[in-house]
Design a protein around this motif. Structure first.
Motif, PDB file in Angstrom:
ATOM      1  N   THR A 109      19.402 -50.524  16.979  1.00  0.00           N
ATOM      2  CA  THR A 109      20.021 -49.423  16.252  1.00  0.00           C
ATOM      3  C   THR A 109      19.570 -49.460  14.800  1.00  0.00           C
ATOM      4  OG1 THR A 109      21.944 -49.579  17.689  1.00  0.00           O
ATOM      5  CG2 THR A 109      22.219 -48.343  15.656  1.00  0.00           C
ATOM      6  N   VAL A 110      19.203 -48.291  14.287  1.00  0.00           N
ATOM      7  CA  VAL A 110      18.745 -48.162  12.906  1.00  0.00           C
ATOM      8  C   VAL A 110      19.642 -47.159  12.194  1.00  0.00           C
ATOM      9  CG1 VAL A 110      16.827 -47.526  11.411  1.00  0.00           C
ATOM     10  CG2 VAL A 110      16.357 -48.603  13.601  1.00  0.00           C
ATOM     11  N   SER A 111      20.170 -47.561  11.043  1.00  0.00           N
ATOM     12  CA  SER A 111      20.895 -46.645  10.163  1.00  0.00           C
ATOM     13  C   SER A 111      20.076 -46.509   8.887  1.00  0.00           C
ATOM     14  CB  SER A 111      22.282 -47.183   9.825  1.00  0.00           C
ATOM     15  OG  SER A 111      23.087 -47.206  10.973  1.00  0.00           O
ATOM     16  N   ALA A 112      19.778 -45.269   8.519  1.00  0.00           N
ATOM     17  CA  ALA A 112      18.926 -45.026   7.363  1.00  0.00           C
ATOM     18  C   ALA A 112      19.402 -43.778   6.630  1.00  0.00           C
ATOM     19  CB  ALA A 112      17.467 -44.852   7.807  1.00  0.00           C
ATOM     20  N   PRO A 113      19.061 -43.679   5.349  1.00  0.00           N
ATOM     21  CA  PRO A 113      19.441 -42.472   4.612  1.00  0.00           C
ATOM     22  C   PRO A 113      18.647 -41.267   5.096  1.00  0.00           C
ATOM     23  CG  PRO A 113      18.077 -43.880   3.251  1.00  0.00           C
ATOM     24  CD  PRO A 113      18.367 -44.645   4.506  1.00  0.00           C
ATOM     25  N   LEU A 114      19.305 -40.141   5.134  1.00  0.00           N
ATOM     26  CA  LEU A 114      18.650 -38.892   5.509  1.00  0.00           C
ATOM     27  C   LEU A 114      18.279 -38.165   4.218  1.00  0.00           C
ATOM     28  CD1 LEU A 114      17.831 -37.196   7.935  1.00  0.00           C
ATOM     29  CD2 LEU A 114      20.042 -36.080   7.822  1.00  0.00           C
ATOM     30  N   PRO A 115      17.001 -37.908   4.001  1.00  0.00           N
ATOM     31  CA  PRO A 115      16.570 -37.340   2.720  1.00  0.00           C
ATOM     32  C   PRO A 115      16.843 -35.838   2.622  1.00  0.00           C
ATOM     33  CG  PRO A 115      14.687 -37.611   4.142  1.00  0.00           C
ATOM     34  CD  PRO A 115      15.873 -38.160   4.881  1.00  0.00           C
ATOM     35  N   LEU A 116      18.068 -35.490   2.277  1.00  0.00           N
ATOM     36  CA  LEU A 116      18.420 -34.091   2.114  1.00  0.00           C
ATOM     37  C   LEU A 116      18.553 -33.767   0.628  1.00  0.00           C
ATOM     38  CD1 LEU A 116      21.090 -33.551   4.898  1.00  0.00           C
ATOM     39  CD2 LEU A 116      18.706 -32.877   4.906  1.00  0.00           C
ATOM     40  N   ALA A 117      17.998 -32.651   0.216  1.00  0.00           N
ATOM     41  CA  ALA A 117      18.070 -32.255  -1.185  1.00  0.00           C
ATOM     42  C   ALA A 117      19.447 -31.703  -1.522  1.00  0.00           C
ATOM     43  CB  ALA A 117      16.998 -31.221  -1.496  1.00  0.00           C
ATOM     44  N   GLY A 118      20.047 -30.972  -0.606  1.00  0.00           N
ATOM     45  CA  GLY A 118      21.364 -30.407  -0.842  1.00  0.00           C
ATOM     46  C   GLY A 118      22.446 -31.378  -0.423  1.00  0.00           C
ATOM     47  N   LEU A 119      23.676 -31.034  -0.695  1.00  0.00           N
ATOM     48  CA  LEU A 119      24.788 -31.906  -0.340  1.00  0.00           C
ATOM     49  C   LEU A 119      25.383 -31.554   1.011  1.00  0.00           C
ATOM     50  CD1 LEU A 119      26.528 -32.044  -3.812  1.00  0.00           C
ATOM     51  CD2 LEU A 119      24.998 -33.719  -2.787  1.00  0.00           C
ATOM     52  N   LEU A 120      24.802 -30.619   1.708  1.00  0.00           N
ATOM     53  CA  LEU A 120      25.313 -30.218   3.010  1.00  0.00           C
ATOM     54  C   LEU A 120      24.768 -31.129   4.092  1.00  0.00           C
ATOM     55  CD1 LEU A 120      24.827 -26.373   2.650  1.00  0.00           C
ATOM     56  CD2 LEU A 120      26.890 -27.684   2.228  1.00  0.00           C
ATOM     57  N   GLY A 121      25.566 -31.434   5.061  1.00  0.00           N
ATOM     58  CA  GLY A 121      25.110 -32.227   6.189  1.00  0.00           C
ATOM     59  C   GLY A 121      25.309 -33.711   5.978  1.00  0.00           C
ATOM     60  N   PRO A 122      24.946 -34.496   6.989  1.00  0.00           N
ATOM     61  CA  PRO A 122      25.131 -35.947   6.905  1.00  0.00           C
ATOM     62  C   PRO A 122      24.136 -36.575   5.937  1.00  0.00           C
ATOM     63  CG  PRO A 122      23.947 -35.377   8.895  1.00  0.00           C
ATOM     64  CD  PRO A 122      24.352 -34.080   8.251  1.00  0.00           C
ATOM     65  N   THR A 123      24.521 -37.712   5.366  1.00  0.00           N
ATOM     66  CA  THR A 123      23.621 -38.420   4.460  1.00  0.00           C
ATOM     67  C   THR A 123      23.064 -39.684   5.085  1.00  0.00           C
ATOM     68  OG1 THR A 123      25.500 -39.574   3.468  1.00  0.00           O
ATOM     69  CG2 THR A 123      24.774 -37.531   2.412  1.00  0.00           C
ATOM     70  N   VAL A 124      23.630 -40.114   6.219  1.00  0.00           N
ATOM     71  CA  VAL A 124      23.143 -41.296   6.927  1.00  0.00           C
ATOM     72  C   VAL A 124      22.808 -40.887   8.357  1.00  0.00           C
ATOM     73  CG1 VAL A 124      23.737 -43.590   7.774  1.00  0.00           C
ATOM     74  CG2 VAL A 124      24.497 -42.874   5.521  1.00  0.00           C
ATOM     75  N   LEU A 125      21.665 -41.343   8.808  1.00  0.00           N
ATOM     76  CA  LEU A 125      21.197 -41.049  10.157  1.00  0.00           C
ATOM     77  C   LEU A 125      21.203 -42.345  10.953  1.00  0.00           C
ATOM     78  CD1 LEU A 125      19.859 -38.980  12.072  1.00  0.00           C
ATOM     79  CD2 LEU A 125      17.680 -39.701  11.135  1.00  0.00           C
ATOM     80  N   GLU A 126      21.788 -42.334  12.146  1.00  0.00           N
ATOM     81  CA  GLU A 126      21.808 -43.516  12.999  1.00  0.00           C
ATOM     82  C   GLU A 126      21.164 -43.172  14.333  1.00  0.00           C
ATOM     83  OE1 GLU A 126      25.196 -46.186  12.930  1.00  0.00           O
ATOM     84  OE2 GLU A 126      25.204 -46.110  15.117  1.00  0.00           O
ATOM     85  N   VAL A 127      20.143 -43.938  14.689  1.00  0.00           N
ATOM     86  CA  VAL A 127      19.425 -43.724  15.943  1.00  0.00           C
ATOM     87  C   VAL A 127      19.354 -45.051  16.699  1.00  0.00           C
ATOM     88  CG1 VAL A 127      18.060 -41.809  15.051  1.00  0.00           C
ATOM     89  CG2 VAL A 127      17.169 -44.119  14.881  1.00  0.00           C
ATOM     90  N   SER A 128      19.139 -44.961  18.003  1.00  0.00           N
ATOM     91  CA  SER A 128      19.049 -46.164  18.843  1.00  0.00           C
ATOM     92  C   SER A 128      17.864 -46.059  19.788  1.00  0.00           C
ATOM     93  CB  SER A 128      20.322 -46.339  19.676  1.00  0.00           C
ATOM     94  OG  SER A 128      21.424 -46.564  18.848  1.00  0.00           O
ATOM     95  N   GLY A 129      17.316 -47.219  20.099  1.00  0.00           N
ATOM     96  CA  GLY A 129      16.268 -47.325  21.107  1.00  0.00           C
ATOM     97  C   GLY A 129      16.697 -48.362  22.134  1.00  0.00           C
ATOM     98  N   ARG A 130      16.438 -48.085  23.395  1.00  0.00           N
ATOM     99  CA  ARG A 130      16.857 -48.988  24.466  1.00  0.00           C
ATOM    100  C   ARG A 130      15.666 -49.367  25.330  1.00  0.00           C
ATOM    101  NH1 ARG A 130      20.468 -45.063  23.702  1.00  0.00           N
ATOM    102  NH2 ARG A 130      22.646 -45.606  23.447  1.00  0.00           N
ATOM    103  N   ALA A 131      15.710 -50.588  25.846  1.00  0.00           N
ATOM    104  CA  ALA A 131      14.666 -51.050  26.778  1.00  0.00           C
ATOM    105  C   ALA A 131      15.271 -52.074  27.718  1.00  0.00           C
ATOM    106  CB  ALA A 131      13.498 -51.658  26.013  1.00  0.00           C
ATOM    107  N   ALA A 132      14.838 -52.027  28.962  1.00  0.00           N
ATOM    108  CA  ALA A 132      15.290 -52.989  29.967  1.00  0.00           C
ATOM    109  C   ALA A 132      14.758 -54.377  29.620  1.00  0.00           C
ATOM    110  CB  ALA A 132      14.822 -52.570  31.357  1.00  0.00           C
ATOM    111  N   VAL A 133      15.623 -55.372  29.715  1.00  0.00           N
ATOM    112  CA  VAL A 133      15.247 -56.743  29.388  1.00  0.00           C
ATOM    113  C   VAL A 133      14.422 -57.315  30.522  1.00  0.00           C
ATOM    114  CG1 VAL A 133      16.116 -59.059  28.903  1.00  0.00           C
ATOM    115  CG2 VAL A 133      17.272 -57.072  27.948  1.00  0.00           C
TER     116      VAL A 133
END
Length: 125
Positions: free
Chosen positions: A97-121
């Motif tokens: 899981t990665v949490s990173a800032p979302l580069p938005l110029a305006g103040l509308l919308g989320p400021t942090v983006l969280e994404v995940s990647g999955r793989a079978a062990v």
């Protein structure tokens, strides 16, 4: 009643060009946000696949993900990378899981983006 149209072309030009400028900047902002999102998703998935290999662990997946993000986007996007084990579609999986800032110029919308990647062990028997 005013019948003189002098100066109306300049006023129309200013109004239309302002509208087109805002529209163009909004499309560029959307493009940058999608670039960051897609890059983070790809890095998280690649890190999960790398960490799920039989001779690797979750720390290897975190390192691989952070390295890919640093190369593609910069250091500030790779500050919060986590890994956990879980189940995905009934199989043991590594979830990065990665949490990173979302580069938005305006103040509308989320400021942090969280994404995940999955793989079978992968295991050796």
């Amino acid at each position: 009643m005013l019948r003189d149209d002098s100066g109306s072309a300049a006023a129309e030009f200013v109004m239309v060009s302002a509208l087109l400028t805002v529209l163009t900047l909004a499309v560029l902002q959307l493009g940058v946000a999608l670039l960051v999102r897609n890059t983070l998703v790809d890095a998280a998935a690649e890190g999960a696949r790398f960490g799920a290999l039989a001779d690797n662990g979750s720390a290897d997946g975190i390192g691989r993900t952070a390295d890919l993000i640093r190369v593609a986007l910069g250091d500030r996007y790779a500050d919060d990378v986590r890994a956990s084990t879980g189940s995905y579609l009934g199989q043991p999986a590594l979830v990065v899981t990665v949490s990173a800032p979302l580069p938005l110029a305006g103040l509308l919308g989320p400021t942090v983006l969280e994404v995940s990647g999955r793989a079978a062990v992968e295991t050796l028997r």
